[in-house]
Enzyme design. Structure first.
Site, PDB file in Angstrom:
ATOM      1  N   ASP A   1       0.853  -1.194   0.000  1.00  0.00           N
ATOM      2  CA  ASP A   1       0.000   0.000   0.000  1.00  0.00           C
ATOM      3  C   ASP A   1       0.892   1.249   0.000  1.00  0.00           C
ATOM      4  O   ASP A   1       2.107   1.148   0.158  1.00  0.00           O
ATOM      5  CB  ASP A   1      -0.892  -0.064   1.254  1.00  0.00           C
ATOM      6  CG  ASP A   1      -1.930   1.031   1.271  1.00  0.00           C
ATOM      7  OD1 ASP A   1      -2.286   1.532   0.189  1.00  0.00           O
ATOM      8  OD2 ASP A   1      -2.382   1.401   2.372  1.00  0.00           O
TER       9      ASP A   1
ATOM     10  N   ASP B   1      -8.991   3.656  -1.888  1.00  0.00           N
ATOM     11  CA  ASP B   1      -9.957   4.083  -0.873  1.00  0.00           C
ATOM     12  C   ASP B   1     -11.256   4.602  -1.468  1.00  0.00           C
ATOM     13  O   ASP B   1     -11.493   5.825  -1.531  1.00  0.00           O
ATOM     14  CB  ASP B   1      -9.316   5.133   0.032  1.00  0.00           C
ATOM     15  CG  ASP B   1      -8.136   4.549   0.785  1.00  0.00           C
ATOM     16  OD1 ASP B   1      -7.998   3.300   0.800  1.00  0.00           O
ATOM     17  OD2 ASP B   1      -7.337   5.329   1.329  1.00  0.00           O
TER      18      ASP B   1
ATOM     19  N   GLU C   1       2.509   5.056  -3.994  1.00  0.00           N
ATOM     20  CA  GLU C   1       2.478   6.016  -5.137  1.00  0.00           C
ATOM     21  C   GLU C   1       3.813   6.743  -5.288  1.00  0.00           C
ATOM     22  O   GLU C   1       4.140   7.091  -6.426  1.00  0.00           O
ATOM     23  CB  GLU C   1       1.337   7.007  -4.946  1.00  0.00           C
ATOM     24  CG  GLU C   1      -0.039   6.372  -5.057  1.00  0.00           C
ATOM     25  CD  GLU C   1      -0.385   5.456  -3.865  1.00  0.00           C
ATOM     26  OE1 GLU C   1       0.120   5.748  -2.768  1.00  0.00           O
ATOM     27  OE2 GLU C   1      -1.114   4.478  -4.059  1.00  0.00           O
TER      28      GLU C   1
HETATM   29  C1  GLC Z   1      -4.715   3.335   2.979  1.00  0.00           C
HETATM   30  C2  GLC Z   1      -5.199   2.111   2.212  1.00  0.00           C
HETATM   31  C3  GLC Z   1      -6.224   1.365   3.035  1.00  0.00           C
HETATM   32  C4  GLC Z   1      -5.602   0.987   4.375  1.00  0.00           C
HETATM   33  C5  GLC Z   1      -5.084   2.219   5.096  1.00  0.00           C
HETATM   34  C6  GLC Z   1      -4.330   1.885   6.371  1.00  0.00           C
HETATM   35  O1  GLC Z   1      -5.734   4.235   3.143  1.00  0.00           O
HETATM   36  O2  GLC Z   1      -5.703   2.457   0.959  1.00  0.00           O
HETATM   37  O3  GLC Z   1      -6.673   0.234   2.357  1.00  0.00           O
HETATM   38  O4  GLC Z   1      -6.545   0.342   5.173  1.00  0.00           O
HETATM   39  O5  GLC Z   1      -4.209   2.942   4.250  1.00  0.00           O
HETATM   40  O6  GLC Z   1      -3.274   1.057   6.111  1.00  0.00           O
END
Ligand code: GLC
Length: 785
Positions: free
Chosen positions: A403, A477, A406
């Protein structure tokens, strides 16, 4: 910019054209794929998407005509004019795509923007010309698809986008120019023609699909090379195949990754994840995967565990595994800047992190506070990161969720001049940004492969063209909005057309509070999307299948069980995709492009070729209009036969998702299991919709790479209609030892009087709308009258 054509040279598959001021190159990759190149930064291609490209040796001719140079392959005619204007024709000399001969001329915006800005409006300005810019003529019949995870509808005509991986958690709406992924590829569908264009440039790129002027569309960048591929084919499927020929096919995943997955930010402490696991088993809801979000870590330090909340992670993961659950842990790229933390110290000692313009390790804030960013554009760093996966694998982790890659940063974006190694060439953030997540996934993939010797399961948020080789993706998200449920369909379909066949969205929505009705409808879409994961943000209302009421629980159970029934079909689609590049979830236009009624269908989709899903995606709706393409379709629930080529009205109470199966379909089913592998499946169910059709079912061990050396089985079914139905069963490949012993045949018809397999009578039972019987799983001819 290029000037007039002076001369040309032709070597191997390349034609070099010397213009007055620059050099342009045309490269024939296959008879259907041609590359257009001019060096603005690097002498040759420097692609992150394309690896080990095989140039197909094919005949083509090059001729100098009065005004142009002509390159002719077996499928394409390419004419190159002064100023490096390039036009593409099919072999019947019909024009497919031509460079626009005028200048860009944007529509007029009236009024004074600054006053609107004062109130907080985001005001768009007309964009300037780009250093690299290709303008193509619009004939009027174009529709555009692909472009990765962009918001909005399936057809991108009339909109403009940017490729710049962006983490913006405010509600994703149609006006977003970019989200997490950069896939600079689109497919143009014209009335009679289709082709794709892949701009292989990982700097920020721009795509205007006829927004600023309806006479042209354009794509461009302010850096990198002019480097695009023109991909043609007889239909969209062939174009997707061509694009994935370049950038790679989605590899066959482990079978359990197609099971249901449950996530939450965050299941913590250990007792909570155990409780969630037990709920699945006690409430009779199949589930294969549980995810641990950032709170399992010690102070958000990657590759660590919070020993207070998770005192014995190895034992926890083993207990869960004994109960059929695989655990996937999140790993973000930001490494906490903390002396004594081994990952940080090791990376620092070896100069593994990105640096600022003065060569000092660059620091920004992410979850752990001050953090540093591994330089994934350096193969040494990728190898180190791959090695770190062992820490997770040794604890019993089965997959990794990448995650924030980017990369996201809380203290403003990374400045443009942050420096990366860029495979030894040196480069700054403007060049690496869009491939940061891609390269991180590649490192994770390599690490999991090495340390598990199984097909790696990686999920990434950010990606670039070609990431499908390493990772599945989710769309980041989203929110628990009906609008986001609706949008998930065109988004997943466009991702599929962009090569990413293994994708999903957060089922139920990530931010905001879900409702029982929304979750009930969302699971009806989710159960058909390749990655089927329910996920929600912290401080939102619980959203597990049981979190609301009995009705919602029952609906979740029904569709999750349907998913497990269809697992062999989904697995077959992924297996086929290794050859065809075709996604699991497909817009109708992919297979019915001759029918202009399907070109803009945003709320129906196909799973493979033969299952059409028309979910309800509006609150309060209990019926909907459904367009069925030409042919005969069977209502999955009632078995009613319907003539296609028209719109029907379907009652759809909350627990019903309209599903239609094309006549002539053969669909393999498994018995429902709590998790993949719970049962030894000795009997494969074959769900038959009488008609003419063919189907190949694939079977292997579902996890290793042994299939690459032939350890798999193929079961081939050919169905023919006429004086009843005959089904010819062949087993052209049987090298996996655990084959089936019997087939349970379900014939969706009750008008059956006689069943014979290899000449012998077979006893059958008639249940409601279906005739059922079992036969040995061997070659033969089944005659049903
Ligand atoms: C970001 C991710 C989400 C995750 C969060 C905490 O917002 O897109 O899926 O739960 O971070 O890690």
């Amino acid at each position: 910019m290029f000037g007039k054509i002076i001369s040309y040279e032709h070597h191997d598959n390349k034609v070099r054209i010397n213009f007055e001021h620059r050099v342009g190159k045309i490269e024939v990759i296959t008879p259907n794929i041609v590359n257009v190149f001019s060096s603005f930064k690097y002498q040759d291609h420097f692609s992150r998407a394309i690896e080990d490209l095989e140039i197909v040796k094919c005949n083509f001719t090059v001729d100098k005509k009065d005004k142009y140079i002509e390159v002719i392959t077996d499928e394409l005619i390419v004419k190159i004019y002064d100023e490096f204007k390039v036009d593409f024709y099919n072999k019947s000399l019909e024009i497919l795509c031509e460079d626009y001969r005028g200048e860009r001329d944007s529509f007029i915006r009236r009024g004074c923007g600054s006053i609107a800005e004062e109130e907080g409006h985001k005001v768009e300005k007309n964009t300037d010309n780009h250093k690299i810019q290709v303008i193509k003529k619009i004939y009027g019949d174009e529709k555009f698809y692909g472009l990765g995870d962009k918001t909005g509808h399936l057809n991108k005509r009339g909109y403009n986008y940017e490729m710049w991986n962006t983490d913006d958690p405010s509600p994703h709406v149609e006006s977003y120019k970019s989200l997490y992924k950069s896939i600079p590829f689109f497919i143009t569908l014209r009335e009679k023609y289709t082709f794709g264009i892949f701009l292989d440039n990982n700097f920020k790129t721009y795509f205007d699909m006829g927004k600023e002027n309806s006479n042209y569309y354009y794509f461009g960048s302010d850096d990198g090379n002019l480097d695009y591929y023109f991909i043609t084919g007889i239909d969209m499927a062939e174009v997707v195949n061509g694009y994935t020929y370049l950038t790679g096919k989605t590899p066959l995943p482990q079978k359990w990754t197609l099971g249901y997955q449950q996530c939450r930010w965050s299941y913590t402490p250990e007792s909570r994840i155990r409780e969630v696991a037990n709920n699945f088993r006690n409430k009779d809801i199949p589930c294969d995967v549980l995810h641990l979000d950032i709170d399992y870590m010690d102070a958000f330090k990657v590759f660590t565990w919070d020993k207070e909340k998770f005192p014995e992670p190895t034992k926890l993961l083993k207990d869960l595994k004994d109960n059929g659950f695989k655990v996937v842990t999140i790993i973000d790229p930001g490494v906490k800047k903390e002396s004594g933390y081994d990952i940080y110290e090791e990376g620092l000692k070896n100069n593994y992190f990105a640096v600022d313009k003065d060569g000092i390790t660059y620091v920004n804030k992410v979850w752990p506070g001050d953090s540093v960013f591994p330089d994934f554009s350096d193969s040494k760093v990728r190898a180190w990161w791959a090695e770190n996966q062992k820490i997770m694998v040794d604890t019993g982790v089965s997959g990794i969720w990448n995650d924030m890659n980017e990369p996201a940063s809380f203290n403003g974006p990374l400045p443009d001049d942050v420096q990366f190694r860029n495979e030894g060439r040196g480069g700054d953030h403007t060049e690496i940004h869009n491939v940061y997540g891609h390269l991180m996934s590649k490192a994770t993939f390599e690490g999991l492969k090495k340390h598990t010797n199984k097909r790696p399961f990686v999920i990434t948020r950010a990606c670039y063209a070609g990431s499908q080789k390493y990772s599945t993706v989710w769309t980041g998200d989203n929110q628990s909005f009906w609008e986001h449920l609706r949008m998930s369909i065109p988004m997943l379909c466009n991702l599929g057309l962009s090569g990413i066949s293994f994708a999903g969205v957060d089922v139920g929505g990530f931010s905001f509070d879900c409702t029982p009705e929304l979750l009930s409808r969302w699971v009806q879409v989710g159960c058909f999307s390749p990655l089927f994961r329910n996920h929600s943000s912290m401080l939102t209302r619980d959203q597990e299948p049981w979190a609301f009421d009995e009705e919602t629980l029952n609906i979740n159970r029904k569709y999750i069980k349907l998913r497990y029934k269809l697992l062999p079909y989904l697995y077959d689609l992924l297996w086929q995709g290794e050859t065809t590049g075709l996604p699991v979830m497909r817009p109708l236009v992919l297979h019915y492009s001759d029918d202009d009624k399907v070109h803009e269908i945003n709320d129906e989709f196909l799973v493979g070729k033969n299952i059409l899903v028309a979910p309800v995606v509006e609150q309060g709706k209990r019926s909907r209009a459904i367009y069925l393409p030409k042919g005969k379709w069977i209502d999955y629930w009632t078995k009613e036969e319907l003539e296609g080529g028209r719109t029907i009205l379907k009652e759809a109470p909350l627990d019903l998702c309209p599903i239609y199966i094309k006549v002539g379909s053969i669909i393999p089913n498994y018995p429902v299991q709590n998790y993949v592998g719970e049962k030894e499946i000795e009997e494969l169910t074959i769900d038959i919709y009488p008609g003419n059709g063919h189907y190949t079912h694939y079977l292997d061990d579902g996890e290793s790479f042994n299939y690459k050396s032939g350890k798999y089985n193929l079961y081939d079914f050919t169905m023919k209609e006429g004086n009843g139905v005959t089904l010819e069963i062949k087993t052209p490949h049987l090298e996996y030892e655990k084959g089936y012993s019997t087939f349970r045949i379900l014939i969706n018809s009750t008008e059956i009087k006689d069943v014979k397999f290899n000449g012998k009578d077979i006893a059958y039972e008639t249940k409601k709308h279906v005739v059922e019987f079992s036969i040995k799983a061997e070659e033969g001819i089944l005659v049903i009258k």
